[in-house]
Design a protein around this motif. Structure first.
Motif, short mmCIF file in Angstrom:
data_model
loop_
_atom_site.label_atom_id
_atom_site.label_comp_id
_atom_site.label_asym_id
_atom_site.label_seq_id
_atom_site.Cartn_x
_atom_site.Cartn_y
_atom_site.Cartn_z
N GLY A 1 0.81 -1.22 0.00
CA GLY A 1 0.00 0.00 0.00
C GLY A 1 0.83 1.26 0.00
O GLY A 1 0.33 2.35 0.23
N SER A 2 2.11 1.14 -0.32
CA SER A 2 3.00 2.29 -0.34
C SER A 2 4.17 1.98 -1.28
O SER A 2 4.00 1.25 -2.26
CB SER A 2 3.49 2.60 1.08
OG SER A 2 4.21 3.82 1.10
N GLY A 3 5.31 2.51 -0.96
CA GLY A 3 6.46 2.28 -1.81
C GLY A 3 7.69 2.93 -1.23
O GLY A 3 7.67 3.46 -0.12
N VAL A 4 8.77 2.85 -2.00
CA VAL A 4 10.05 3.44 -1.58
C VAL A 4 10.63 4.20 -2.77
O VAL A 4 10.58 3.73 -3.90
CB VAL A 4 11.04 2.35 -1.12
CG1 VAL A 4 12.36 2.98 -0.67
CG2 VAL A 4 10.45 1.50 -0.01
N ILE A 5 11.16 5.37 -2.47
CA ILE A 5 11.83 6.17 -3.49
C ILE A 5 13.33 5.95 -3.35
O ILE A 5 13.87 6.03 -2.25
CB ILE A 5 11.48 7.66 -3.33
CG1 ILE A 5 9.97 7.85 -3.53
CG2 ILE A 5 12.26 8.52 -4.33
CD1 ILE A 5 9.46 9.23 -3.12
N TYR A 6 14.00 5.68 -4.47
CA TYR A 6 15.44 5.46 -4.48
C TYR A 6 16.08 6.60 -5.27
O TYR A 6 16.25 6.51 -6.50
CB TYR A 6 15.76 4.10 -5.12
CG TYR A 6 15.20 2.96 -4.30
CD1 TYR A 6 15.92 2.40 -3.27
CD2 TYR A 6 13.92 2.48 -4.55
CE1 TYR A 6 15.39 1.37 -2.49
CE2 TYR A 6 13.38 1.45 -3.78
CZ TYR A 6 14.13 0.91 -2.76
OH TYR A 6 13.58 -0.10 -2.00
N PRO A 7 16.43 7.69 -4.61
CA PRO A 7 16.91 8.88 -5.33
C PRO A 7 18.23 8.67 -6.05
O PRO A 7 18.46 9.27 -7.09
CB PRO A 7 17.02 9.93 -4.23
CG PRO A 7 17.11 9.18 -2.95
CD PRO A 7 16.35 7.91 -3.16
N ASP A 8 19.09 7.83 -5.52
CA ASP A 8 20.39 7.64 -6.18
C ASP A 8 20.23 6.99 -7.54
O ASP A 8 20.96 7.29 -8.48
CB ASP A 8 21.33 6.81 -5.31
CG ASP A 8 21.81 7.58 -4.10
OD1 ASP A 8 21.64 8.82 -4.06
OD2 ASP A 8 22.34 6.94 -3.17
N GLU A 9 19.29 6.07 -7.64
CA GLU A 9 19.06 5.37 -8.91
C GLU A 9 17.96 6.02 -9.74
O GLU A 9 17.83 5.75 -10.93
CB GLU A 9 18.70 3.90 -8.65
CG GLU A 9 19.83 3.09 -8.05
CD GLU A 9 19.96 3.28 -6.53
OE1 GLU A 9 19.11 3.97 -5.94
OE2 GLU A 9 20.91 2.72 -5.96
N GLY A 10 17.13 6.84 -9.10
CA GLY A 10 16.08 7.54 -9.84
C GLY A 10 14.82 6.72 -10.07
O GLY A 10 14.16 6.90 -11.11
N TYR A 11 14.48 5.87 -9.12
CA TYR A 11 13.29 5.04 -9.27
C TYR A 11 12.37 5.15 -8.05
O TYR A 11 12.82 5.46 -6.94
CB TYR A 11 13.67 3.56 -9.41
CG TYR A 11 14.49 3.24 -10.62
CD1 TYR A 11 13.99 3.42 -11.90
CD2 TYR A 11 15.78 2.73 -10.48
CE1 TYR A 11 14.75 3.11 -13.01
CE2 TYR A 11 16.55 2.41 -11.58
CZ TYR A 11 16.03 2.60 -12.85
OH TYR A 11 16.78 2.30 -13.95
#
Ligand code: FES
Length: 143
Positions: free
Chosen positions: A57-67
């Motif tokens: 019901g959510s997610g994770v942002i991976y700023p280093d990889e851009g996803y």
């Protein structure tokens, strides 16, 4: 009593200070090529994510990889570029009501399919290619 709305910050590889700061705002310049250039250079990286690290019901942002990797329902995963299609800011927040939020001008996207739900973004988030291998999600680039 008014219901309290809680905002969920899920930002991999960043401390609380970085997650609570509106970082990414500096990327919102008038340069209309910034977002596209970033998408080309950053979204071909491979990212391996443990399925257990992506909340249902959510997610994770991976700023280093851009996803952004999401799990809208148990066992169903999705992956998107973190580049907002409005002016190229990286999205930096997933809200408690299952929306991906671009802080620059308040565009919101659905965690299930990346479609734009609100704000000035003209289109949804770009889907990323990924595969599942055992207990991992492997993101390999944008589609
Ligand atoms: S860059 Fe404007 S809403 Fe995302």
């Amino acid at each position: 009593m008014q219901a309290q709305r809680r905002t969920v910050f899920k930002l991999a590889g960043a401390g609380v200070a970085a997650a609570s700061a509106p970082f990414g705002l500096s990327a919102c310049s008038a340069d209309s090529t910034g977002g596209n250039a970033r998408m080309r250079t950053k979204n071909n990286r491979q990212l391996r994510v443990k399925k257990a690290d992506v909340p249902v019901g959510s997610g994770v942002i991976y700023p280093d990889e851009g996803y952004v990797v999401t799990q809208p329902t148990a066992g169903q995963f999705e992956a998107f570029s973190d580049v907002c299609p409005h002016q190229g800011c990286p999205v930096r927040q997933i809200t408690a009501d299952q929306r991906i939020h671009c802080l620059c001008h308040n565009s919101y996207f659905a965690i299930a399919d990346g479609k734009v739900l609100d704000g000035p973004a003209p289109t949804g988030l770009t889907r990323a290619q990924f595969s599942e291998s055992g207990d991992e999600i492997i993101v390999t680039g944008v589609q």
